[in-house]
Design an enzyme around this catalytic site. Structure first.
Site, PDB file in Angstrom:
ATOM      1  CD  GLU A 156      -0.601  -4.216   1.558  1.00 40.22           C
ATOM      2  OE1 GLU A 156      -0.130  -5.347   1.777  1.00 40.22           O
ATOM      3  OE2 GLU A 156      -0.021  -3.156   1.860  1.00 40.22           O
ATOM      4  CG  ASP A 160      -2.970   1.916   5.377  1.00 41.60           C
ATOM      5  OD1 ASP A 160      -2.754   1.084   6.284  1.00 41.60           O
ATOM      6  OD2 ASP A 160      -3.276   1.587   4.226  1.00 41.60           O
ATOM      7  CG  HIS A 175      -2.298   0.622   0.859  1.00 35.97           C
ATOM      8  ND1 HIS A 175      -3.454   0.358   1.555  1.00 35.97           N
ATOM      9  CD2 HIS A 175      -2.645   1.536  -0.077  1.00 35.97           C
ATOM     10  CE1 HIS A 175      -4.449   1.083   1.061  1.00 35.97           C
ATOM     11  NE2 HIS A 175      -3.988   1.815   0.069  1.00 35.97           N
ATOM     12  CG  HIS A 197      -4.795  -2.397   8.376  1.00 37.59           C
ATOM     13  ND1 HIS A 197      -4.930  -3.283   7.335  1.00 37.59           N
ATOM     14  CD2 HIS A 197      -4.468  -3.130   9.468  1.00 37.59           C
ATOM     15  CE1 HIS A 197      -4.687  -4.522   7.767  1.00 37.59           C
ATOM     16  NE2 HIS A 197      -4.412  -4.455   9.067  1.00 37.59           N
ATOM     17  CG  ASP A 215      -5.220  -2.975   2.072  1.00 42.34           C
ATOM     18  OD1 ASP A 215      -5.285  -4.204   1.888  1.00 42.34           O
ATOM     19  OD2 ASP A 215      -4.439  -2.434   2.872  1.00 42.34           O
ATOM     20  CG  HIS A 237       1.989  -2.171   4.594  1.00 44.37           C
ATOM     21  ND1 HIS A 237       1.351  -3.359   4.355  1.00 44.37           N
ATOM     22  CD2 HIS A 237       2.371  -2.194   5.890  1.00 44.37           C
ATOM     23  CE1 HIS A 237       1.330  -4.075   5.478  1.00 44.37           C
ATOM     24  NE2 HIS A 237       1.951  -3.394   6.411  1.00 44.37           N
ATOM     25  CG  ASP A 254      -5.907  -5.314   4.514  1.00 45.31           C
ATOM     26  OD1 ASP A 254      -6.767  -4.430   4.649  1.00 45.31           O
ATOM     27  OD2 ASP A 254      -4.691  -5.103   4.698  1.00 45.31           O
ATOM     28  CG  ASP A 311      -6.577  -0.556   4.404  1.00 46.39           C
ATOM     29  OD1 ASP A 311      -6.483  -1.615   5.056  1.00 46.39           O
ATOM     30  OD2 ASP A 311      -5.599   0.057   3.926  1.00 46.39           O
TER      31      ASP A 311
HETATM   32  C1  DIR Z   1      -0.229  -1.743  10.886  1.00 45.07           C
HETATM   33  C2  DIR Z   1      -0.615  -2.616   9.695  1.00 45.07           C
HETATM   34  N1  DIR Z   1      -1.233  -0.746  11.169  1.00 45.07           N
HETATM   35  C3  DIR Z   1       1.124  -1.073  10.633  1.00 45.07           C
HETATM   36  N2  DIR Z   1      -1.043  -1.853   8.580  1.00 45.07           N
HETATM   37  C4  DIR Z   1      -1.532  -2.376   7.426  1.00 45.07           C
HETATM   38  O1  DIR Z   1       2.089  -1.808  10.443  1.00 45.07           O
HETATM   39  O2  DIR Z   1       1.199   0.145  10.628  1.00 45.07           O
HETATM   40  N3  DIR Z   1      -2.088  -1.635   6.536  1.00 45.07           N
HETATM   41  N4  DIR Z   1      -1.486  -3.673   7.209  1.00 45.07           N
HETATM   42  O3  DIR Z   1      -2.790  -2.033   5.449  1.00 45.07           O
HETATM   43 MN    MN Z   2      -3.628  -0.483   3.582  1.00 47.76          MN
HETATM   44 MN    MN Z   3      -4.915  -3.024   5.170  1.00 41.75          MN
END
Ligand code: DIR
Ligand code: MN
Ligand code: MN
Ligand code: MN
Length: 300
Positions: free
Chosen positions: A272, A128, A102, A126, A227, A141, A229, A124
């Site tokens: 992703e 981000d 990402h 998350h 994303d 990401h 996920d 998403d």
């Molecule tokens: C988590 C994972 N918040 C990090 N983030 C992801 O590593 O900052 N984002 N997987 O898509």
């Molecule tokens: Mn993401």
């Molecule tokens: Mn994500």
């Protein structure tokens, strides 16, 4: 319209290898045919050249106090992606970037917002919104939205700031895994935030309509960042950071159909997808189907 596919096969931003195969997997899953069936003309610009992570030092060139792996490599890819996205828009076409992890969204957003005011909708699990000082992982990401908004350490980072993007035009949809500092930011109320609970209560249709309207208000167009996920791992197992309790197959299509109906889509990315974690490329296939819905494919 013409949709220009730009591959960005990175895995600098995630700690699971294999996401760099995303562009190949998504093409092999039939992206061009899906877009054609949506009534748009796909043109494939090929992939950006991305050096392998194994050949690089993850800590080279980052300011020493920054916890952000492969920052120099990420900056290099994002600068080139921003250029491609900007040129695609200048030619009157719609950019569709394929990740990669990402972190490439920094390039998409910077390019899309170079000569325009834009909004962004972030589909998403998350947020981000981490920065090098708040990240629990050091993985970029988890930072692209913060970077494009110039938050924290990114305030003075020329390659990251998306000039024409402001927080009031940013909506996050489907959140279910948020880190502490991200939660603080989201509570401050600058963004339109929709967790999975909001989708449970209000339904995907109402939530996505409101998210797109907020992102599109008073700007030239909307960047949609998908994303994979975002979906439940039952639907999309081929991702590096799966989180239970995501949207269903049908909810995802419904949301992408609303993206199309809003008629404000300016640029998009699919990120992703990790075929090494997938089952028979089904996550890449799903990505192509969802892109088709976002570009107007309907049953009849
Ligand atoms: C988590 C994972 N918040 C990090 N983030 C992801 O590593 O900052 N984002 N997987 O898509
Ligand atoms: Mn993401
Ligand atoms: Mn994500
Ligand atoms: Mn320009």
């Amino acid at each position: 319209s013409t949709v220009r596919i730009i591959g960005a096969p990175t895995d600098y931003g995630a700690n699971r290898r294999g996401v760099d195969m995303g562009p190949s997997a998504i093409r092999y899953a039939g992206l061009a045919d899906q877009l054609t069936s949506a009534g748009v003309d796909p043109v494939d610009a090929g992939d950006l050249v991305v050096p392998r992570a194994e050949e690089r030092d993850p800590d080279a060139d980052a300011p020493s106090e920054w916890n952000a792996k492969f920052l120099r490599e990420t900056a290099d890819v994002c600068r080139r992606l921003a250029e491609e996205v900007d040129e695609t828009l200048a030619a009157g076409n719609v950019p569709l970037a394929l990740g990669g992890d990402h972190s490439i969204a920094i390039g998409s957003l910077v390019g899309s917002a170079r000569d325009a005011e834009i909004g962004a909708v972030w589909f998403d699990a998350h947020a981000d919104l981490n920065t090098p000082s708040t990240t629990p992982s050091g993985n970029v990401h988890g930072m692209p939205l913060a970077a494009a908004l110039g938050l924290g350490e990114f305030a003075d980072t020329e390659w990251a700031n998306a000039s024409g993007l402001s927080p009031e035009n940013v909506a996050l949809v489907g959140l279910r895994s948020v880190d502490g500092a991200e939660a603080d930011l989201l509570r401050e109320g600058d963004f339109a935030v929709y967790t999975m609970s909001d989708i449970d209560e209000r339904g995907i249709t109402a939530v996505t309509e409101e998210a797109m309207a907020t992102a599109a208000a008073g700007v030239d167009g909307v960047h949609v960042s998908l994303d994979l996920d975002w979906l439940d791992p039952n639907e999309a197992p081929g991702v590096g950071t799966p989180v239970r309790g995501g949207v269903t197959y049908r909810e995802a299509h419904s949301a992408m159909e609303i993206v199309d109906e809003t008629a404000s889509l300016r640029s998009m990315e699919l990120v992703e997808v990790n075929p090494t974690l997938d089952q028979h490329n089904e996550t890449a296939e799903l990505a192509t189907e969802l892109a088709a819905s976002a570009f107007g494919k309907r049953v009849i």
